[in-house]
Design a protein around this motif. Structure first.
Motif, PDB file in Angstrom:
ATOM      1  N   ARG A 177       1.382   0.508  15.743  1.00  0.00           N
ATOM      2  CA  ARG A 177       0.884  -0.547  16.240  1.00  0.00           C
ATOM      3  C   ARG A 177      -0.219  -0.986  15.039  1.00  0.00           C
ATOM      4  N   GLY A 178      -0.667   0.026  14.579  1.00  0.00           N
ATOM      5  CA  GLY A 178      -2.032  -0.166  13.524  1.00  0.00           C
ATOM      6  C   GLY A 178      -1.158  -0.517  12.356  1.00  0.00           C
ATOM      7  N   ARG A 179      -0.376  -0.102  11.917  1.00  0.00           N
ATOM      8  CA  ARG A 179       0.445  -0.335  10.755  1.00  0.00           C
ATOM      9  C   ARG A 179       1.146  -1.659  10.979  1.00  0.00           C
ATOM     10  N   THR A 180       1.560  -2.144  12.008  1.00  0.00           N
ATOM     11  CA  THR A 180       1.908  -3.516  12.311  1.00  0.00           C
ATOM     12  C   THR A 180       1.086  -4.711  12.235  1.00  0.00           C
ATOM     13  N   LEU A 184       1.559  -2.999   7.121  1.00  0.00           N
ATOM     14  CA  LEU A 184       1.694  -1.753   6.260  1.00  0.00           C
ATOM     15  C   LEU A 184       3.222  -0.934   6.818  1.00  0.00           C
ATOM     16  N   ASN A 185       3.533  -0.342   6.014  1.00  0.00           N
ATOM     17  CA  ASN A 185       4.718   0.623   6.267  1.00  0.00           C
ATOM     18  C   ASN A 185       4.550   2.045   6.244  1.00  0.00           C
ATOM     19  N   SER A 186       5.459   3.030   6.426  1.00  0.00           N
ATOM     20  CA  SER A 186       5.483   4.272   6.549  1.00  0.00           C
ATOM     21  C   SER A 186       5.670   5.077   5.107  1.00  0.00           C
ATOM     22  N   GLN A 187       5.747   4.511   3.951  1.00  0.00           N
ATOM     23  CA  GLN A 187       6.172   4.863   2.777  1.00  0.00           C
ATOM     24  C   GLN A 187       4.987   5.715   2.096  1.00  0.00           C
ATOM     25  N   LYS A 188       3.766   4.999   2.233  1.00  0.00           N
ATOM     26  CA  LYS A 188       2.438   5.734   1.514  1.00  0.00           C
ATOM     27  C   LYS A 188       1.358   6.000   2.766  1.00  0.00           C
ATOM     28  N   PRO A 189       0.561   6.933   2.238  1.00  0.00           N
ATOM     29  CA  PRO A 189      -0.620   7.037   3.198  1.00  0.00           C
ATOM     30  C   PRO A 189      -1.383   6.058   3.340  1.00  0.00           C
ATOM     31  N   VAL A 190      -2.171   5.831   4.127  1.00  0.00           N
ATOM     32  CA  VAL A 190      -3.055   4.639   4.572  1.00  0.00           C
ATOM     33  C   VAL A 190      -4.593   5.116   4.468  1.00  0.00           C
ATOM     34  N   LEU A 191      -5.280   4.436   3.522  1.00  0.00           N
ATOM     35  CA  LEU A 191      -6.671   4.411   3.169  1.00  0.00           C
ATOM     36  C   LEU A 191      -7.256   3.254   4.215  1.00  0.00           C
ATOM     37  N   LEU A 192      -8.285   3.760   4.969  1.00  0.00           N
ATOM     38  CA  LEU A 192      -9.011   2.817   5.565  1.00  0.00           C
ATOM     39  C   LEU A 192     -10.507   2.695   5.105  1.00  0.00           C
ATOM     40  N   LYS A 249      -9.088   1.133  17.475  1.00  0.00           N
ATOM     41  CA  LYS A 249      -8.434   2.354  17.872  1.00  0.00           C
ATOM     42  C   LYS A 249      -6.921   2.423  16.931  1.00  0.00           C
ATOM     43  N   ASP A 250      -6.365   1.259  16.793  1.00  0.00           N
ATOM     44  CA  ASP A 250      -5.035   1.442  16.362  1.00  0.00           C
ATOM     45  C   ASP A 250      -4.936   1.451  14.829  1.00  0.00           C
ATOM     46  N   ILE A 251      -5.973   0.674  14.333  1.00  0.00           N
ATOM     47  CA  ILE A 251      -6.228   0.840  12.769  1.00  0.00           C
ATOM     48  C   ILE A 251      -6.532   2.328  12.435  1.00  0.00           C
ATOM     49  N   PHE A 252      -7.544   3.017  13.388  1.00  0.00           N
ATOM     50  CA  PHE A 252      -7.863   4.382  13.027  1.00  0.00           C
ATOM     51  C   PHE A 252      -6.780   5.222  13.200  1.00  0.00           C
ATOM     52  N   ALA A 253      -5.767   5.012  14.111  1.00  0.00           N
ATOM     53  CA  ALA A 253      -4.729   5.737  14.444  1.00  0.00           C
ATOM     54  C   ALA A 253      -3.690   5.910  13.110  1.00  0.00           C
ATOM     55  N   ALA A 254      -3.734   4.782  12.591  1.00  0.00           N
ATOM     56  CA  ALA A 254      -2.758   4.302  11.258  1.00  0.00           C
ATOM     57  C   ALA A 254      -3.180   4.970  10.211  1.00  0.00           C
ATOM     58  N   SER A 255      -4.505   5.266  10.036  1.00  0.00           N
ATOM     59  CA  SER A 255      -5.428   5.679   8.858  1.00  0.00           C
ATOM     60  C   SER A 255      -5.402   7.014   8.678  1.00  0.00           C
ATOM     61  N   ASP A 256      -4.837   7.488   7.380  1.00  0.00           N
ATOM     62  CA  ASP A 256      -4.723   8.935   7.025  1.00  0.00           C
ATOM     63  C   ASP A 256      -5.998   9.344   6.596  1.00  0.00           C
TER      64      ASP A 256
END
Length: 356
Positions: A177-180, A184-192, A249-256
């Motif tokens: 949900r955070g990625r949506t 964003l997608n799942s191809q690269k790690p996410v930096l918040l 909370k979803d943005i945090f979950a999506a962040s690496d």
């Protein structure tokens, strides 16, 4: 039936509100009446007035400056006016206990608590106490600390180390949900990237200048502050928000990985969520240096890497984020050893004891 009532205060930055946001739902679930005293135009008003069932009371307040200003002459009168306003609110609402997270708005409230004989508890988030809490401590029944090292700066007989109070909702985020939300997608790690509640011009500018290099490694969610979105930038894998509230909370979950200022409440949340972090604390020129001390403490425990703002350039930013990726597995293992004490439960128990 006589309803129990609690009054919260704290403001100036989001960090002086976050712990209150973690505690308020508990009292609402238990049927308590909840009041909040804050400033007329501070960020606390925006955050608290969104909550159902919380009565917000704005008061006059000064600003505790550490530099010469004409406003310093007016501020004592503003604080006195705010104190009288807080006294009237407390006498009318009759709370059993007052909980303060600090910030300049809390000073008149704590003074009013003393004048009305209502017990007050202060929660100090930073490694060293802020000026507002130093002034307010004599008026409180109890002072609580987030860092164990902070105890040496607090009055021994009425202080207790309780640890960080973390919002339960932050553990309920959904990665997809955070990625949506961020596109964003799942191809690269996410930096918040978070520049604090007011946003950071220096961080924002350096990140945007570094995008060509950063986007080769990361997808980026950039929370840049109110009015600070750069709408001229339209790059795949880079999403900007002024501020995120319900979706955090979803943005945090999506962040690496996280790049952030070093406010205490925020970095303890990242620690609890086991997010490798690069901290860029506010400089001593812009603050009392509390974020520098917070960041140093986390770096020493291997929870974070630190980049001083004075050293922040495109080159150092890219280099430090590369090192963050490299050291992330060790960081995460170290974070797993950190036990989130039953901090919220202990704070609630203290408020119950003090409010009897």
């Amino acid at each position: 039936m006589t309803h129990k009532r609690i009054l919260f205060t704290g403001g100036g930055t989001a960090g002086h509100v976050i712990v209150n946001l973690a505690l308020i739902p508990y009292y609402q679930e238990k049927g308590w009446e909840v009041d909040y005293i804050g400033s007329k135009a501070g960020i606390e008003r925006k955050l608290i007035e969104k909550l159902n069932g919380v009565t917000y009371h704005p008061i006059s307040t000064g600003k505790l400056r550490r530099y010469a200003s004409v406003e310093n002459i007016k501020d004592p009168f503003k604080v006195l006016k705010g104190t009288w306003q807080a006294v009237r609110i407390i006498r009318k609402q009759k709370p059993k206990v007052i909980f303060s997270k600090g910030g300049f708005v809390s000073v008149p409230v704590l003074l009013a608590a003393k004048l009305t004989n209502v017990p007050a508890v202060i929660h100090e988030s930073d490694y060293t106490p802020g000026l507002a809490n130093k002034i307010a401590m004599p008026f409180a029944k109890k002072v609580l600390a987030t860092f164990p090292e902070t105890m040496k700066y607090l009055p021994e007989k009425k202080s207790e180390y309780v640890g960080a109070v973390i919002r339960d909702e932050l553990f309920q985020g959904e990665k997809e949900r955070g990625r949506t939300i961020a596109g964003l997608n799942s191809q690269k790690p996410v930096l918040l990237i978070m520049g604090g509640s007011g946003g950071s011009q220096k961080i924002n500018e350096t990140v945007r200048q570094s995008l060509p290099k950063l986007l080769s490694t990361f997808q980026i969610i950039h929370i840049c502050g109110e009015g600070k979105i750069d709408r001229s930038i339209n790059k795949l894998g880079y999403t900007q928000f002024e501020y995120v509230h319900d979706e955090l909370k979803d943005i945090f979950a999506a962040s690496d990985f996280i790049l952030s200022r070093a406010g205490s409440n925020a970095i303890f949340e990242f620690l609890a969520l086991r997010k490798p972090m690069l901290l860029i604390p506010l400089s001593r020129q812009a603050s009392r240096g509390d974020q520098i001390i917070n960041a140093k403490s986390f770096a020493e425990k291997r929870y974070a890497r630190v980049l001083e703002e004075e050293s922040l350039t495109e080159e150092t930013l890219v280099k430090e984020l590369d090192l963050l990726r490299e050291h992330a597995p060790i960081m995460i293992d170290t974070m797993k050893q950190y036990q989130t004490e039953q901090s919220r439960e202990r704070v609630l128990a203290i408020l119950e004891e003090v409010g009897k």
